[in-house]
Design an enzyme around this catalytic site. Sequence first.
Site, PDB file in Angstrom:
ATOM      1  N   ASP A  11       0.997  -1.176  -0.250  1.00  0.00           N
ATOM      2  CA  ASP A  11       0.047  -0.090  -0.089  1.00  0.00           C
ATOM      3  C   ASP A  11       0.682   1.313   0.083  1.00  0.00           C
ATOM      4  O   ASP A  11       1.739   1.472   0.928  1.00  0.00           O
ATOM      5  CB  ASP A  11      -0.971   0.079   1.360  1.00  0.00           C
ATOM      6  N   ASP A  35      -5.698   7.546  -5.535  1.00  0.00           N
ATOM      7  CA  ASP A  35      -5.920   8.931  -5.173  1.00  0.00           C
ATOM      8  C   ASP A  35      -6.796   9.049  -3.927  1.00  0.00           C
ATOM      9  O   ASP A  35      -6.341   9.794  -2.844  1.00  0.00           O
ATOM     10  CB  ASP A  35      -6.414   9.535  -6.303  1.00  0.00           C
ATOM     11  N   TYR A 122      -7.958   4.289 -15.464  1.00  0.00           N
ATOM     12  CA  TYR A 122      -7.532   4.847 -16.561  1.00  0.00           C
ATOM     13  C   TYR A 122      -7.511   3.530 -17.683  1.00  0.00           C
ATOM     14  O   TYR A 122      -7.157   4.129 -18.809  1.00  0.00           O
ATOM     15  CB  TYR A 122      -6.672   5.776 -16.556  1.00  0.00           C
TER      16      TYR A 122
HETATM   17  P1  ADP Z   1      -5.564   5.521 -12.624  1.00  0.00           P
HETATM   18  O1  ADP Z   1      -6.954   6.443 -12.737  1.00  0.00           O
HETATM   19  O2  ADP Z   1      -4.087   6.319 -12.755  1.00  0.00           O
HETATM   20  O3  ADP Z   1      -5.597   4.331 -13.485  1.00  0.00           O
HETATM   21  P2  ADP Z   1      -6.159   4.233 -10.307  1.00  0.00           P
HETATM   22  O4  ADP Z   1      -5.915   4.509  -8.700  1.00  0.00           O
HETATM   23  O5  ADP Z   1      -7.345   3.635 -10.513  1.00  0.00           O
HETATM   24  O6  ADP Z   1      -5.403   5.318 -10.982  1.00  0.00           O
HETATM   25  O7  ADP Z   1      -5.139   2.490 -10.503  1.00  0.00           O
HETATM   26  C1  ADP Z   1      -3.705   2.789 -10.280  1.00  0.00           C
HETATM   27  C2  ADP Z   1      -3.061   1.568  -9.804  1.00  0.00           C
HETATM   28  O8  ADP Z   1      -3.014   1.996  -8.310  1.00  0.00           O
HETATM   29  C3  ADP Z   1      -3.865   0.240  -9.769  1.00  0.00           C
HETATM   30  O9  ADP Z   1      -3.024  -0.956 -10.058  1.00  0.00           O
HETATM   31  C4  ADP Z   1      -4.433   0.061  -8.407  1.00  0.00           C
HETATM   32  O10 ADP Z   1      -4.639  -1.341  -8.113  1.00  0.00           O
HETATM   33  C5  ADP Z   1      -3.360   0.815  -7.686  1.00  0.00           C
HETATM   34  N1  ADP Z   1      -3.936   1.306  -6.175  1.00  0.00           N
HETATM   35  C6  ADP Z   1      -4.947   1.478  -5.609  1.00  0.00           C
HETATM   36  N2  ADP Z   1      -4.892   1.734  -4.248  1.00  0.00           N
HETATM   37  C7  ADP Z   1      -3.238   1.524  -3.960  1.00  0.00           C
HETATM   38  C8  ADP Z   1      -2.820   1.748  -2.876  1.00  0.00           C
HETATM   39  N3  ADP Z   1      -3.032   2.388  -1.727  1.00  0.00           N
HETATM   40  N4  ADP Z   1      -1.254   1.678  -2.905  1.00  0.00           N
HETATM   41  C9  ADP Z   1      -0.688   1.294  -4.005  1.00  0.00           C
HETATM   42  N5  ADP Z   1      -1.584   1.082  -5.345  1.00  0.00           N
HETATM   43  C10 ADP Z   1      -2.803   1.272  -5.376  1.00  0.00           C
END
Ligand code: ADP
Length: 175
Positions: A11, A35, A122
Site C-alpha cells: 500500500d 488517489d 484509466y
Molecule cells: P488511474 O486512474 O491512474 O488508473 P487508479 O488509482 O485507478 O489510477 O489505479 C492505479 C493503480 O493503483 C492500480 O494498479 C491500483 O490497483 C493501484 N492502487 C490502488 N490503491 C493503491 C494503494 N493504496 N497503494 C498502491 N497502489 C494502489
Amino acid sequence: MPARIRVIQGDITQQQVDAIVNAANNSLLGGGGVDGAIHRVAGPALLAECRQLNGCATGEAKITRGYNLPAKWVIHTVGPVWQNGEQGEAELLAVCYRNCLALAAQYSLRTIAFPSISTGAYGFPLVQAAKIAVREIQSFLAIDSLPKTVTIVCFNDSVYQQYSNSLDSTIPLKD
Ligand code: ADP
C-alpha cells in the site's frame, strides 16, 4: 550495493519514503483508487493544498506536503486515459514518470515510491505500462544521482508480477 529500483507489493500510503506519487486526475480534487487512499490517510489538509494548485494537465506533476502520511511529500501526476493507443498515451505515461522524477531531484529527494500510474480506472494495458515505467525510471537514474532509490508499489499480485518481469528483463542499476 543495493539496486536503485525495487518492486514491492503493498500500500503506497504506508511507505516511509521522502515522496509518494499520486495517480491523480486533472482536477487534483481527489478521486477513487490510489488517489482516494492517499487523501484518506493524508487528511483534509492535503485537499486544501490541492485546491490552490488549479489542477494539473495530463503528463505534468505538482508537489504538495504529505500531512498525515509517513511520506513528507506527495507528487501528483495525471496519467493518460487509455483510448485506443493512438492518442499519444504511451508518451504521456512516459512523461509522467520523467516529470515526477525531475521534481523529486529538484527537491533533493532521496527516496520516492510510484504506484502503477494509469492502469486502474484509466485502463492503460498493464504489460505496456510496466515496460514504460521501468524504462523511464532506469533512464532517469542513469543520468541523475537523485532520487537514490525508486520503489514501485504494486497493490495486487498481477501488477506485482508485471513490474517484476519488466525489471528482471533489464540490467539492474547499482549505486
Ligand atoms: P488511474 O486512474 O491512474 O488508473 P487508479 O488509482 O485507478 O489510477 O489505479 C492505479 C493503480 O493503483 C492500480 O494498479 C491500483 O490497483 C493501484 N492502487 C490502488 N490503491 C493503491 C494503494 N493504496 N497503494 C498502491 N497502489 C494502489
